[in-house]
Design an enzyme around this catalytic site. Structure first.
Site, mmCIF file in Angstrom:
data_model
loop_
_atom_site.group_PDB
_atom_site.id
_atom_site.type_symbol
_atom_site.label_atom_id
_atom_site.label_comp_id
_atom_site.label_asym_id
_atom_site.label_seq_id
_atom_site.Cartn_x
_atom_site.Cartn_y
_atom_site.Cartn_z
ATOM 1 N N ARG A 1 -23.562 -5.181 26.995
ATOM 2 C CA ARG A 1 -22.194 -4.663 26.820
ATOM 3 C C ARG A 1 -21.602 -5.046 25.471
ATOM 4 O O ARG A 1 -20.673 -4.403 24.991
ATOM 5 C CB ARG A 1 -21.283 -5.169 27.952
ATOM 6 C CG ARG A 1 -21.643 -4.605 29.308
ATOM 7 C CD ARG A 1 -20.844 -5.249 30.419
ATOM 8 N NE ARG A 1 -19.414 -4.995 30.304
ATOM 9 C CZ ARG A 1 -18.835 -3.859 30.651
ATOM 10 N NH1 ARG A 1 -19.545 -2.874 31.136
ATOM 11 N NH2 ARG A 1 -17.524 -3.706 30.507
ATOM 12 N N ASP B 1 -11.919 -6.787 28.714
ATOM 13 C CA ASP B 1 -12.251 -6.980 30.132
ATOM 14 C C ASP B 1 -11.755 -8.338 30.631
ATOM 15 O O ASP B 1 -11.377 -9.199 29.839
ATOM 16 C CB ASP B 1 -13.777 -6.933 30.323
ATOM 17 C CG ASP B 1 -14.305 -5.505 30.346
ATOM 18 O OD1 ASP B 1 -13.524 -4.595 30.639
ATOM 19 O OD2 ASP B 1 -15.507 -5.329 30.074
#
Ligand SMILES: C[S@@+](CC[C@H](N)C(=O)[O-])C[C@H]1O[C@@H](n2cnc3c(N)ncnc32)[C@H](O)[C@@H]1O
Length: 234
Positions: free
Chosen positions: A153, A168
């Site tokens: 990611r 996030d």
């Protein structure tokens, strides 16, 4: 980035690596993952990879020989890399460690099984030991997949929005605000009005506030750490 995985169960990796973000990262050449059977590096007719522990006790321990041979062969053929042993005794995987590892060109992941791995692997072969949480799983294969996903990611180009991993949960030491999508009203439960307002500043302020509120309610340990810089108690 290239990731080589050493495991006694290579079959556990095919499917999880073949969907969604990880599949796209591999197809686009941003991530190459190769999974190797540790038995291929074991010697003798029976290719033994584990033995009973010295000192007695139940279970089996993974022998150092095949693991050293595997890492050395892969380092010679694919170039040196950072060697990581998945282990409950390792440091906890975090957004910081995932981002740090995403900057490496090559990772070699060692998956343990049974009672674990001969200590000489951690002492003399691995560059670091990583745990994915304070619980024990049957093997290092799921932890390796978790690590691969968390690291991928952070690879530039893997996510559509390059800032996404930094927004996030945990990235700023807080949980993320909740998400809503259509319909505006579902079974009488309405979406918070501010999200429909079109006022980007108000939405950003609401998200920030909700993130703090949720963290205080659910993970006060995280909030304490963010405010004081010291770990909080759960
Ligand atoms: C059954 S576990 C061994 C547990 C070991 N006897 C102990 O109590 O620490 C077998 C293997 O699974 C992997 N494993 C299990 N839990 C893990 C975790 N939380 N994080 C990373 N790896 C883990 C490691 O590779 C470990 O060698």
């Amino acid at each position: 980035m290239r990731i080589d995985v050493l495991t006694l169960f290579p079959g556990m990796f095919g499917d999880p690596l073949s969907h969604s973000i990880l599949a796209r990262a591999r197809e686009s050449g941003l991530l190459a993952v190769e999974v190797h059977d540790l038995r291929d590096f074991a010697e003798g007719k029976h290719r033994v990879t584990d033995e009973p522990p010295f000192g007695g006790g139940g279970g089996m321990v993974m022998k150092p020989g095949p693991i050293f041979a595997g890492v050395e062969a892969l380092s010679a053929s694919r170039g040196p890399g950072r060697v990581i042993l998945l282990s409950p005794a390792g440091s906890l995987l975090s957004p910081e460690s995932a981002e740090r590892l995403s900057k490496e060109e090559h990772l070699l992941l060692i998956c343990g099984r049974y009672e674990g791995v001969d200590q000489r692997v951690a002492d003399h072969l691995a560059d670091e030991e990583i745990s994915i949480g304070d619980y024990v799983l049957s093997g290092g294969e799921l932890p390796a997949l978790v690590l691969i996903d968390a690291v991928a990611r952070f690879l530039p180009g893997v996510l559509g929005d390059p800032d996404a991993p930094r927004n996030d949960s945990f990235a700023e030491g807080l949980l993320e605000a909740p998400h809503y999508t259509r319909p505006r009203d579902f079974r009488g439960w309405a979406v918070p009005e501010v999200l429909l307002s079109g006022d980007h500043a108000a939405v950003a302020a609401w998200r920030k506030e909700e993130g703090v509120r949720r963290t205080a309610a659910r993970r006060p340990d995280l909030l304490k750490k963010k405010l004081t810089g010291r770990p909080g108690m759960e």
